[in-house]
Design a protein around this motif. Structure first.
Motif, short mmCIF file in Angstrom:
data_model
loop_
_atom_site.label_atom_id
_atom_site.label_comp_id
_atom_site.label_asym_id
_atom_site.label_seq_id
_atom_site.Cartn_x
_atom_site.Cartn_y
_atom_site.Cartn_z
N ARG A 242 -25.43 70.37 -24.65
CA ARG A 242 -26.62 69.54 -24.55
C ARG A 242 -27.47 69.61 -25.83
NH1 ARG A 242 -28.34 67.61 -19.57
NH2 ARG A 242 -26.92 68.07 -17.88
N ALA A 243 -27.39 70.74 -26.54
CA ALA A 243 -28.16 70.89 -27.78
C ALA A 243 -27.44 70.27 -28.97
CB ALA A 243 -28.43 72.37 -28.04
N GLY A 244 -26.21 69.78 -28.76
CA GLY A 244 -25.51 69.05 -29.81
C GLY A 244 -24.58 69.87 -30.68
N TYR A 245 -24.19 71.04 -30.26
CA TYR A 245 -23.25 71.85 -31.05
C TYR A 245 -21.84 71.26 -30.92
CZ TYR A 245 -26.79 75.34 -31.95
OH TYR A 245 -27.92 75.98 -32.39
N ARG A 246 -21.09 71.28 -32.03
CA ARG A 246 -19.74 70.68 -32.05
C ARG A 246 -18.76 71.43 -31.18
NH1 ARG A 246 -19.06 70.41 -38.11
NH2 ARG A 246 -21.02 69.39 -38.54
N GLN A 247 -18.82 72.74 -31.19
CA GLN A 247 -17.91 73.57 -30.39
C GLN A 247 -18.75 74.40 -29.42
OE1 GLN A 247 -15.75 75.67 -33.46
NE2 GLN A 247 -14.10 74.19 -33.35
N PRO A 248 -19.23 73.78 -28.36
CA PRO A 248 -20.16 74.48 -27.45
C PRO A 248 -19.55 75.70 -26.77
CG PRO A 248 -19.50 72.36 -26.54
CD PRO A 248 -18.97 72.41 -27.93
N HIS A 249 -18.24 75.67 -26.53
CA HIS A 249 -17.60 76.82 -25.87
C HIS A 249 -17.64 78.06 -26.74
CE1 HIS A 249 -14.45 74.96 -28.30
NE2 HIS A 249 -13.84 76.14 -28.30
N MET A 250 -17.76 77.89 -28.05
CA MET A 250 -17.88 79.04 -28.95
C MET A 250 -19.35 79.30 -29.31
SD MET A 250 -14.63 78.28 -31.42
CE MET A 250 -14.92 79.69 -32.46
N ALA A 251 -20.12 78.24 -29.53
CA ALA A 251 -21.50 78.39 -29.97
C ALA A 251 -22.40 78.96 -28.87
CB ALA A 251 -22.05 77.05 -30.44
N GLY A 252 -22.18 78.52 -27.63
CA GLY A 252 -23.05 78.97 -26.53
C GLY A 252 -23.08 80.48 -26.37
N PRO A 253 -21.93 81.11 -26.12
CA PRO A 253 -21.95 82.57 -25.97
C PRO A 253 -22.44 83.30 -27.22
CG PRO A 253 -19.92 81.66 -25.08
CD PRO A 253 -20.64 80.54 -25.78
N ARG A 254 -22.09 82.78 -28.40
CA ARG A 254 -22.54 83.42 -29.65
C ARG A 254 -24.05 83.37 -29.76
NH1 ARG A 254 -23.91 81.15 -34.25
NH2 ARG A 254 -22.92 79.16 -33.74
N LEU A 255 -24.64 82.22 -29.46
CA LEU A 255 -26.09 82.07 -29.57
C LEU A 255 -26.84 82.88 -28.52
CD1 LEU A 255 -26.18 78.30 -30.43
CD2 LEU A 255 -26.97 80.16 -31.90
N MET A 256 -26.23 83.12 -27.38
CA MET A 256 -26.89 83.91 -26.35
C MET A 256 -27.04 85.37 -26.77
SD MET A 256 -27.92 81.98 -24.03
CE MET A 256 -27.95 80.40 -24.83
N ALA A 257 -26.29 85.80 -27.77
CA ALA A 257 -26.42 87.17 -28.28
C ALA A 257 -27.57 87.27 -29.28
CB ALA A 257 -25.11 87.60 -28.94
N ASN A 258 -28.15 86.15 -29.70
CA ASN A 258 -29.24 86.14 -30.66
C ASN A 258 -30.53 86.63 -30.00
OD1 ASN A 258 -31.70 84.62 -31.78
ND2 ASN A 258 -30.18 84.46 -33.43
N ASP A 259 -31.17 87.63 -30.61
CA ASP A 259 -32.38 88.22 -30.03
C ASP A 259 -33.50 87.21 -29.85
OD1 ASP A 259 -31.21 90.71 -29.81
OD2 ASP A 259 -31.96 91.41 -31.76
N GLY A 260 -33.68 86.33 -30.82
CA GLY A 260 -34.75 85.34 -30.74
C GLY A 260 -34.53 84.38 -29.57
#
Length: 191
Positions: free
Chosen positions: A39-57
């Motif tokens: 929904r946020a427009g990432y090209r590979q959401p299956h990889m970006a989603g879990p990676r971004l959830m590890a971001n502290d911010g």
């Protein structure tokens, strides 16, 4: 332009796209990191989603939004849903005894939030008779015992048990002067 959210006293900057993933995660994606990234427009959401959830911010922003979005009654309702949730009525059995899971129905009935982990494995083997495709589905639900434990703690069930066992110790102490109540538990000396 970057929005600023706060975690303690240190400001954390989030880009526009990261703010979108936070809003999608707590909103329409209902806690699904892959769907939020899509929904946020990432090209590979299956990889970006879990990676971004590890971001502290991002995690801090989600915590802030979730805390504001859920009141205590809704949290208790979700814990009760996890504790009593069941996926059995989404299973389908065919004439050959094969099992399938009706995820569309589970989604329609808003039961996918009970799923902790989902894994689909397909294996193709070639034999003399031809190709055989085997599909294996692994589904892990959120921990029911953990949800029950949290509900029991909220309702004070553990404290009541401790108080009732102490009440028994006090009754024993009144009847028998030999009972030692030091350290909060009854110790009856050996005869």
């Amino acid at each position: 332009m970057k929005a600023r959210s706060r975690l303690g006293d240190s400001p954390i900057d989030l880009t526009y796209r990261r703010r979108l993933i936070v809003e999608a995660f707590v909103g329409p994606a209902r806690g699904n990191s892959t769907e939020a990234a899509r929904r946020a427009g990432y090209r590979q959401p299956h990889m970006a989603g879990p990676r971004l959830m590890a971001n502290d911010g991002i995690r801090a922003a989600i915590s802030g939004r979730t805390a504001a979005a859920l009141d205590s009654d809704e949290i208790l309702a979700r814990l009760a849903e996890i504790a009593t949730g069941d996926m059995r009525h989404f299973l389908r059995f065919d004439d050959r005894g094969r099992v399938s899971l009706d995820l569309e129905r589970a989604k329609r009935e808003d039961r996918l939030r009970l799923v902790k982990r989902f894994k689909l494995t397909t294996r193709t083997t070639t034999t003399r008779e031809g190709e055989t495709v085997e599909t294996r589905v692994e589904l892990e639900l959120l921990d029911k015992l953990d949800a029950l434990d949290k509900l029991a703690r909220y309702h004070g069930l553990y404290r009541e048990r401790r108080e009732s066992s102490m009440g028994l110790a006090l009754l024993l102490a009144d009847d028998d002067p030999e009972v030692d109540l030091s350290a909060g538990e009854a110790r009856i000396p050996a005869a």
